[in-house]
Write a protein that holds these residues in place. Sequence first.
Motif, PDB file in Angstrom:
ATOM      1  N   ASP A  13       0.818  -1.226   0.000  1.00 21.31           N
ATOM      2  CA  ASP A  13       0.000   0.000   0.000  1.00 21.31           C
ATOM      3  C   ASP A  13       0.845   1.267   0.000  1.00 21.31           C
ATOM      4  O   ASP A  13       0.328   2.366   0.006  1.00 21.31           O
ATOM      5  N   LYS A  14       2.159   1.107   0.013  1.00 21.85           N
ATOM      6  CA  LYS A  14       3.026   2.287   0.127  1.00 21.85           C
ATOM      7  C   LYS A  14       2.932   3.146  -1.137  1.00 21.85           C
ATOM      8  O   LYS A  14       3.116   2.641  -2.250  1.00 21.85           O
ATOM      9  N   PRO A  15       2.664   4.446  -0.989  1.00 29.21           N
ATOM     10  CA  PRO A  15       2.616   5.305  -2.191  1.00 29.21           C
ATOM     11  C   PRO A  15       4.001   5.430  -2.832  1.00 29.21           C
ATOM     12  O   PRO A  15       5.008   5.500  -2.125  1.00 29.21           O
ATOM     13  N   PHE A  16       4.020   5.433  -4.151  1.00 28.31           N
ATOM     14  CA  PHE A  16       5.301   5.555  -4.870  1.00 28.31           C
ATOM     15  C   PHE A  16       5.955   6.912  -4.591  1.00 28.31           C
ATOM     16  O   PHE A  16       5.273   7.915  -4.444  1.00 28.31           O
ATOM     17  N   HIS A  17       7.292   6.915  -4.571  1.00 27.61           N
ATOM     18  CA  HIS A  17       8.015   8.168  -4.373  1.00 27.61           C
ATOM     19  C   HIS A  17       8.329   8.852  -5.706  1.00 27.61           C
ATOM     20  O   HIS A  17       8.928   9.919  -5.733  1.00 27.61           O
ATOM     21  N   PHE A  18       7.943   8.217  -6.811  1.00 27.26           N
ATOM     22  CA  PHE A  18       8.390   8.708  -8.124  1.00 27.26           C
ATOM     23  C   PHE A  18       7.839  10.102  -8.439  1.00 27.26           C
ATOM     24  O   PHE A  18       6.780  10.496  -7.970  1.00 27.26           O
ATOM     25  N   CYS A  19       8.572  10.825  -9.279  1.00 21.66           N
ATOM     26  CA  CYS A  19       8.166  12.181  -9.668  1.00 21.66           C
ATOM     27  C   CYS A  19       6.864  12.123 -10.480  1.00 21.66           C
ATOM     28  O   CYS A  19       6.586  11.121 -11.144  1.00 21.66           O
ATOM     29  N   PRO A  20       6.101  13.212 -10.497  1.00 18.64           N
ATOM     30  CA  PRO A  20       4.905  13.253 -11.337  1.00 18.64           C
ATOM     31  C   PRO A  20       5.278  13.012 -12.805  1.00 18.64           C
ATOM     32  O   PRO A  20       6.241  13.607 -13.300  1.00 18.64           O
ATOM     33  N   GLY A  21       4.560  12.116 -13.444  1.00 21.62           N
ATOM     34  CA  GLY A  21       4.807  11.850 -14.867  1.00 21.62           C
ATOM     35  C   GLY A  21       5.839  10.783 -15.143  1.00 21.62           C
ATOM     36  O   GLY A  21       6.035  10.395 -16.291  1.00 21.62           O
ATOM     37  N   CYS A  22       6.484  10.280 -14.111  1.00 18.10           N
ATOM     38  CA  CYS A  22       7.466   9.204 -14.286  1.00 18.10           C
ATOM     39  C   CYS A  22       6.717   7.901 -14.547  1.00 18.10           C
ATOM     40  O   CYS A  22       5.642   7.681 -13.996  1.00 18.10           O
ATOM     41  N   HIS A  23       7.290   7.041 -15.362  1.00 20.91           N
ATOM     42  CA  HIS A  23       6.591   5.803 -15.714  1.00 20.91           C
ATOM     43  C   HIS A  23       6.920   4.613 -14.813  1.00 20.91           C
ATOM     44  O   HIS A  23       6.359   3.532 -14.992  1.00 20.91           O
ATOM     45  N   HIS A  24       7.839   4.794 -13.884  1.00 23.26           N
ATOM     46  CA  HIS A  24       8.190   3.659 -13.016  1.00 23.26           C
ATOM     47  C   HIS A  24       6.956   3.076 -12.318  1.00 23.26           C
ATOM     48  O   HIS A  24       6.833   1.858 -12.178  1.00 23.26           O
ATOM     49  N   GLY A  25       6.044   3.957 -11.875  1.00 25.66           N
ATOM     50  CA  GLY A  25       4.869   3.487 -11.147  1.00 25.66           C
ATOM     51  C   GLY A  25       4.018   2.549 -11.999  1.00 25.66           C
ATOM     52  O   GLY A  25       3.613   1.472 -11.550  1.00 25.66           O
ATOM     53  N   VAL A  26       3.785   2.965 -13.253  1.00 32.92           N
ATOM     54  CA  VAL A  26       2.988   2.137 -14.169  1.00 32.92           C
ATOM     55  C   VAL A  26       3.708   0.810 -14.426  1.00 32.92           C
ATOM     56  O   VAL A  26       3.098  -0.268 -14.451  1.00 32.92           O
ATOM     57  N   ILE A  27       5.022   0.893 -14.576  1.00 31.25           N
ATOM     58  CA  ILE A  27       5.795  -0.322 -14.879  1.00 31.25           C
ATOM     59  C   ILE A  27       5.804  -1.258 -13.662  1.00 31.25           C
ATOM     60  O   ILE A  27       5.663  -2.472 -13.808  1.00 31.25           O
ATOM     61  N   HIS A  28       5.920  -0.680 -12.479  1.00 31.79           N
ATOM     62  CA  HIS A  28       5.816  -1.504 -11.261  1.00 31.79           C
ATOM     63  C   HIS A  28       4.480  -2.256 -11.275  1.00 31.79           C
ATOM     64  O   HIS A  28       4.405  -3.434 -10.951  1.00 31.79           O
TER      65      HIS A  28
END
Lengths: 250, 386
Positions: A13-28
């Motif tokens: 449930d941890k929110p991603f630390h990635f910058c706005p617009g970064c694709h790491h979150g989608v890829i995760h």
Amino acid sequence: MKPVFVRPQSLTDKPFHFCPGCHHGVIHRLVAEAIDRFGVRERTIAAASVGCSVFLYDYFDIDVVESPHGRAPAVATGIKRTNPDKFVFIYQGDGDLAAIGTAEIIHAANRGENLTVVFVNNTVYGMTGGQMAPTTLLGQPTTTSPYGREFGQDGYPIKMTEMLAQLEGVGFAARVAVDTPARLAQARKAVFRAFETQLEEKGMGFVEILSSCPTNWGMKPLEAVRRIEREMIPYFPLGVYKERKGSDAL
Amino acid sequence: MRRVLEGSHAVSHAVELARVKVISAYPITPQTHIVERLAELVADGVLDARFIRVESEHSAMAAVIGAASAGARSFTASSSHGLALMHEMLHWAAGARLPIVMAEVNRAMGPGWNIWADQTDSLSQRDTGWMQLYCEDVQEVLDTILIAYKLAERVSLPAMVVLDAFFLSHTYEPVEVPDQDEVDAFLPAWEPTEILDPSDPRAFNQLASPEYYMEFRYKIQQAMEEALRAHDEIDAEFGQRFGRSYGAVRRIPCREGERAPLALVTTGSVTGTARVAQATLREKGTDVDVVKLKLFRPFPHEEVRRVLGPYERVVVLDRNISFGSGGIFAGEIRAALAGLDRRPRVYPFVAGLGGRDITPQTIESIVARALGDEPPADILWEGLKL
């Protein structure tokens, strides 16, 4: 009410630390969907890398071992050889896989290590603040190439998928992007195929995912997404570069 | 000219003033600002140099080894794991007697991952044949790069200029930036005698059988011993020209002309903190002399004995650890003092690992322990949370 959108079970449930617009979150998320899809969460181990993906262990509800910069393929090799029944994947950026760790990925691939590799290419060193990477496009300004990459100084951007697809040890190699819904669907399919390649013991399953980095590109998120189609895809063509079929096991 | 510079940029501008010809580096926090500014200076044509962007620190050091072998004044910068990855090449640069200068930003080694100040990275490179010079503030960082080039070229050995992560690398301070012509007078162009030159063919770094190898090592040791003398000379010349000198070991007495009952040995930016603690302690009635150690390789044994020998008690503050032994500076200092008939009692404190703050209060606590009834030990920990 029937749920139409749920968080993959394999993500915490941890929110991603990635910058706005970064694709790491989608890829995760795609990777977590694949873990759920194949029901391997209880036997999955990830070897994480150094860079913006360094906090993988916070976001995936699986075992994760952090590896020194570039060494994830070698560390993962040791894990998989020790535990051939476990599902082992690597998640590396371009500053990691295509620079300091080039030797490790090439030789893990050449040995036909039964590993799944998620390679996130955003053409820049993200976490250290946007220096030129081997994947940086010609003309792209970075903090160590302020007027853009020049062929005469730094050569051309390295095409890892094409290179690795040549090696017999690779069972599946594809390049995808996640900048549009249609490409996201193709990317999901490719990640699933890279998972199946390991499950079917057909050698390395390798997916390169083109990703945005608005912060280090000096762009707004939308501009950054558009850059993928405008500049990255023409140089890094999408598609499946290798697929070992049906019975032709390694 | 007086400018307000970040510690990292002080390195970059010193490299510019040294008219370095080849730079090669790989990004790693917290070293990156150094090479980013250098990349700008080269791209803008301010610095006439080649900037080689390579795929790893191992290759960065190999590239500057190649450049220095071809006769170019060369520079790189790294930190922590980057420095560790260079390890093989560090031996190579020293064995090949190349006067490469590197800025090393002290950062902890992983795992667990940590990007903050800790000296174990550079001190782990103790036996590579590199000289190591530790800096207290941003001015000293700039000056030491210039001193390091002159020293390295004098004795044909590489030199590492060491600065603490963030406390120095990312801190802005007013800095006196010398004029280019003054620097040129202090540090003329490098005139190597042994370089790759096809018009005068020769082989470099060849096989050294047991018949020859030991003498090569002896010559490196001789060069290190020469470097001790050369450092003092060059430091004094720098002082004459620029009004600032640092010494290999510098005693900062609590009261001029007097000796306090306790000497506190510090390195790097902690010395600045110790100066503050010294003043506070004095007001509270406790006199402590601070002894700042700048040179770690070559190690100034004689100077350490001369300065520390007369004290009753010596506290060594190490922001590093050699597992299974203890603080690394303390180990070296105790070894140097071992030859004395009458030795001070040494209190080897380890504190501030992985960037944990060493505050004036930390130092006051350490001093209180050393002046109290702390029993002798091979390692003393300060600020552990157990």
